[in-house]
Design a protein around this motif. Structure first.
Motif, PDB file in Angstrom:
ATOM      1  N   CYS A  16       0.833  -1.208   0.000  1.00  0.00           N
ATOM      2  CA  CYS A  16       0.000   0.000   0.000  1.00  0.00           C
ATOM      3  C   CYS A  16       0.864   1.254   0.000  1.00  0.00           C
ATOM      4  O   CYS A  16       2.047   1.221   0.354  1.00  0.00           O
ATOM      5  CB  CYS A  16      -0.921   0.012   1.226  1.00  0.00           C
ATOM      6  N   GLN A  17       0.256   2.364  -0.370  1.00  0.00           N
ATOM      7  CA  GLN A  17       0.987   3.623  -0.480  1.00  0.00           C
ATOM      8  C   GLN A  17       1.230   4.271   0.876  1.00  0.00           C
ATOM      9  O   GLN A  17       2.153   5.067   1.031  1.00  0.00           O
ATOM     10  CB  GLN A  17       0.218   4.572  -1.399  1.00  0.00           C
ATOM     11  N   GLN A  18       0.389   3.942   1.859  1.00  0.00           N
ATOM     12  CA  GLN A  18       0.543   4.516   3.197  1.00  0.00           C
ATOM     13  C   GLN A  18      -0.052   3.537   4.194  1.00  0.00           C
ATOM     14  O   GLN A  18      -1.011   2.831   3.875  1.00  0.00           O
ATOM     15  CB  GLN A  18      -0.156   5.878   3.303  1.00  0.00           C
ATOM     16  N   VAL A  19       0.520   3.508   5.382  1.00  0.00           N
ATOM     17  CA  VAL A  19       0.024   2.639   6.449  1.00  0.00           C
ATOM     18  C   VAL A  19      -0.454   3.510   7.602  1.00  0.00           C
ATOM     19  O   VAL A  19       0.299   4.362   8.105  1.00  0.00           O
ATOM     20  CB  VAL A  19       1.122   1.674   6.938  1.00  0.00           C
ATOM     21  N   TYR A  20      -1.694   3.291   8.002  1.00  0.00           N
ATOM     22  CA  TYR A  20      -2.289   3.971   9.148  1.00  0.00           C
ATOM     23  C   TYR A  20      -2.600   2.942  10.229  1.00  0.00           C
ATOM     24  O   TYR A  20      -3.007   1.816   9.923  1.00  0.00           O
ATOM     25  CB  TYR A  20      -3.582   4.684   8.762  1.00  0.00           C
ATOM     26  N   ILE A  21      -2.422   3.336  11.469  1.00  0.00           N
ATOM     27  CA  ILE A  21      -2.756   2.483  12.607  1.00  0.00           C
ATOM     28  C   ILE A  21      -3.835   3.184  13.398  1.00  0.00           C
ATOM     29  O   ILE A  21      -3.623   4.275  13.939  1.00  0.00           O
ATOM     30  CB  ILE A  21      -1.521   2.226  13.493  1.00  0.00           C
ATOM     31  N   LEU A  22      -5.015   2.560  13.452  1.00  0.00           N
ATOM     32  CA  LEU A  22      -6.145   3.142  14.184  1.00  0.00           C
ATOM     33  C   LEU A  22      -6.166   2.548  15.588  1.00  0.00           C
ATOM     34  O   LEU A  22      -6.324   1.341  15.758  1.00  0.00           O
ATOM     35  CB  LEU A  22      -7.457   2.841  13.458  1.00  0.00           C
ATOM     36  N   THR A  23      -6.000   3.394  16.587  1.00  0.00           N
ATOM     37  CA  THR A  23      -5.908   2.921  17.959  1.00  0.00           C
ATOM     38  C   THR A  23      -6.292   4.033  18.935  1.00  0.00           C
ATOM     39  O   THR A  23      -6.089   5.214  18.637  1.00  0.00           O
ATOM     40  CB  THR A  23      -4.478   2.441  18.265  1.00  0.00           C
ATOM     41  N   PRO A  24      -6.836   3.679  20.100  1.00  0.00           N
ATOM     42  CA  PRO A  24      -7.102   4.696  21.112  1.00  0.00           C
ATOM     43  C   PRO A  24      -5.868   5.024  21.948  1.00  0.00           C
ATOM     44  O   PRO A  24      -5.892   5.959  22.740  1.00  0.00           O
ATOM     45  CB  PRO A  24      -8.203   4.061  21.969  1.00  0.00           C
ATOM     46  N   TRP A  25      -4.796   4.221  21.791  1.00  0.00           N
ATOM     47  CA  TRP A  25      -3.601   4.441  22.616  1.00  0.00           C
ATOM     48  C   TRP A  25      -2.316   4.373  21.778  1.00  0.00           C
ATOM     49  O   TRP A  25      -1.524   3.434  21.898  1.00  0.00           O
ATOM     50  CB  TRP A  25      -3.556   3.425  23.759  1.00  0.00           C
ATOM     51  N   PRO A  26      -2.078   5.369  20.940  1.00  0.00           N
ATOM     52  CA  PRO A  26      -0.882   5.358  20.087  1.00  0.00           C
ATOM     53  C   PRO A  26       0.424   5.301  20.865  1.00  0.00           C
ATOM     54  O   PRO A  26       1.400   4.711  20.388  1.00  0.00           O
ATOM     55  CB  PRO A  26      -0.998   6.659  19.279  1.00  0.00           C
ATOM     56  N   ASP A  27       0.480   5.900  22.050  1.00  0.00           N
ATOM     57  CA  ASP A  27       1.722   5.911  22.820  1.00  0.00           C
ATOM     58  C   ASP A  27       2.206   4.493  23.115  1.00  0.00           C
ATOM     59  O   ASP A  27       3.415   4.256  23.244  1.00  0.00           O
ATOM     60  CB  ASP A  27       1.540   6.668  24.136  1.00  0.00           C
ATOM     61  N   ARG A  28       1.287   3.554  23.210  1.00  0.00           N
ATOM     62  CA  ARG A  28       1.631   2.176  23.533  1.00  0.00           C
ATOM     63  C   ARG A  28       2.484   1.548  22.430  1.00  0.00           C
ATOM     64  O   ARG A  28       3.280   0.646  22.680  1.00  0.00           O
ATOM     65  CB  ARG A  28       0.353   1.360  23.741  1.00  0.00           C
ATOM     66  N   TYR A  29       2.318   2.028  21.202  1.00  0.00           N
ATOM     67  CA  TYR A  29       2.960   1.376  20.061  1.00  0.00           C
ATOM     68  C   TYR A  29       4.065   2.196  19.409  1.00  0.00           C
ATOM     69  O   TYR A  29       4.650   1.758  18.416  1.00  0.00           O
ATOM     70  CB  TYR A  29       1.899   1.039  19.006  1.00  0.00           C
ATOM     71  N   LEU A  30       4.360   3.352  19.939  1.00  0.00           N
ATOM     72  CA  LEU A  30       5.350   4.226  19.309  1.00  0.00           C
ATOM     73  C   LEU A  30       6.708   3.555  19.158  1.00  0.00           C
ATOM     74  O   LEU A  30       7.416   3.779  18.177  1.00  0.00           O
ATOM     75  CB  LEU A  30       5.502   5.508  20.131  1.00  0.00           C
ATOM     76  N   SER A  31       7.060   2.709  20.098  1.00  0.00           N
ATOM     77  CA  SER A  31       8.396   2.120  20.090  1.00  0.00           C
ATOM     78  C   SER A  31       8.549   0.975  19.100  1.00  0.00           C
ATOM     79  O   SER A  31       9.669   0.542  18.827  1.00  0.00           O
ATOM     80  CB  SER A  31       8.760   1.619  21.491  1.00  0.00           C
ATOM     81  N   ILE A  32       7.435   0.490  18.529  1.00  0.00           N
ATOM     82  CA  ILE A  32       7.541  -0.693  17.667  1.00  0.00           C
ATOM     83  C   ILE A  32       7.117  -0.428  16.223  1.00  0.00           C
ATOM     84  O   ILE A  32       7.062  -1.361  15.428  1.00  0.00           O
ATOM     85  CB  ILE A  32       6.720  -1.875  18.227  1.00  0.00           C
ATOM     86  N   VAL A  33       6.814   0.817  15.883  1.00  0.00           N
ATOM     87  CA  VAL A  33       6.408   1.102  14.506  1.00  0.00           C
ATOM     88  C   VAL A  33       7.321   2.168  13.909  1.00  0.00           C
ATOM     89  O   VAL A  33       7.870   3.005  14.615  1.00  0.00           O
ATOM     90  CB  VAL A  33       4.933   1.561  14.421  1.00  0.00           C
ATOM     91  N   LYS A  34       7.478   2.109  12.609  1.00  0.00           N
ATOM     92  CA  LYS A  34       8.318   3.069  11.910  1.00  0.00           C
ATOM     93  C   LYS A  34       7.658   4.444  11.875  1.00  0.00           C
ATOM     94  O   LYS A  34       6.440   4.570  11.878  1.00  0.00           O
ATOM     95  CB  LYS A  34       8.574   2.587  10.475  1.00  0.00           C
ATOM     96  N   LYS A  35       8.499   5.464  11.791  1.00  0.00           N
ATOM     97  CA  LYS A  35       7.969   6.828  11.788  1.00  0.00           C
ATOM     98  C   LYS A  35       7.174   7.123  10.528  1.00  0.00           C
ATOM     99  O   LYS A  35       6.384   8.073  10.488  1.00  0.00           O
ATOM    100  CB  LYS A  35       9.100   7.837  11.934  1.00  0.00           C
ATOM    101  N   GLU A  36       7.360   6.279   9.472  1.00  0.00           N
ATOM    102  CA  GLU A  36       6.615   6.505   8.231  1.00  0.00           C
ATOM    103  C   GLU A  36       5.137   6.162   8.379  1.00  0.00           C
ATOM    104  O   GLU A  36       4.318   6.568   7.564  1.00  0.00           O
ATOM    105  CB  GLU A  36       7.216   5.664   7.100  1.00  0.00           C
ATOM    106  N   TYR A  37       4.796   5.390   9.408  1.00  0.00           N
ATOM    107  CA  TYR A  37       3.400   5.022   9.614  1.00  0.00           C
ATOM    108  C   TYR A  37       2.697   6.138  10.377  1.00  0.00           C
ATOM    109  O   TYR A  37       3.301   6.851  11.174  1.00  0.00           O
ATOM    110  CB  TYR A  37       3.287   3.710  10.390  1.00  0.00           C
ATOM    111  N   THR A  38       1.403   6.275  10.138  1.00  0.00           N
ATOM    112  CA  THR A  38       0.624   7.362  10.727  1.00  0.00           C
ATOM    113  C   THR A  38      -0.423   6.802  11.678  1.00  0.00           C
ATOM    114  O   THR A  38      -1.159   5.884  11.323  1.00  0.00           O
ATOM    115  CB  THR A  38      -0.074   8.186   9.620  1.00  0.00           C
TER     116      THR A  38
END
Length: 202
Positions: free
Chosen positions: A49-71
């Protein structure tokens, strides 16, 4: 990743807001071959896909395991189920198609997903979704949804609808046939026993 100039535009929305009640821990953070499940799903989505989005109520929980290119997309009304999550994603994204993915699909295959992406241009304009169907049940958390589906989807939700199975029976959907290879890919882990079985430990 496919070229930003490719048509139609396809982005991924990965759902990472479930309660994981049957698993007893956050499935997105469970390690599979040493990699958190959410990270594995993101990597496959990024290839297709051209862009990856992660829909979540708690983004802080996953900041350490996802690339900065994801939104991250902040889930404003958590606990309402994946159908409401899809509506939130469609409302915030301008791409032609959204590939909706659960975060607990460790066997996702980018070759299969890319073959499905290539078929989107062949679909009639009145088809709102392109979704695998297996044993008479839709597999909506590895399916494609057209942006124009949002008004119909929102109307269904506003009337109290929360069932993906019910909604997909009411709109124009192109079925993705599921063979053995696809069936294996769609496997997800819901309980600790599922996880143990997948590792040959049950």
């Amino acid at each position: 990743m496919i070229s930003p100039n490719s048509k139609p535009s396809v982005v991924a929305v990965i759902l990472a807001g479930g309660k994981s009640s049957r698993m007893g821990e956050d499935k997105a953070l469970i390690l599979w071959d040493g990699t958190p499940l959410l990270e594995k799903v993101c990597k496959v989505a990024d290839e297709c896909c051209q862009q990856v989005y992660i829909l979540t109520p708690w983004p802080d929980r996953y900041l350490s395991i996802v690339k900065k290119e994801y939104t991250f997309l902040l889930e404003s009304n958590p606990g309402q189920g994946p159908l409401v999550g899809l509506a939130e994603g469609l409302a915030q994204i301008s791409a032609d198609w959204v590939l909706l993915l659960a975060c607990d699909l460790p066997l996702l295959d980018s070759i299969i997903i890319e073959s499905w992406v290539s078929q989107l241009t062949q679909l009639p304009s009145d088809v709102f979704a392109f979704v695998p169907k297996q044993d008479r049940l839709w597999q909506p958390l590895c399916g494609f949804y057209r942006r124009e589906a949002l008004p119909e989807l929102q109307h269904f939700i506003d009337r109290g609808g929360r069932s993906f199975q019910t909604w997909l029976e009411q709109v124009a959907v192109q079925v993705i046939p599921v063979d053995r290879q696809c069936s294996d890919m769609l496997w997800n882990c819901n309980t600790p026993n599922d996880l143990l079985a997948s590792r040959g430990e049950a």
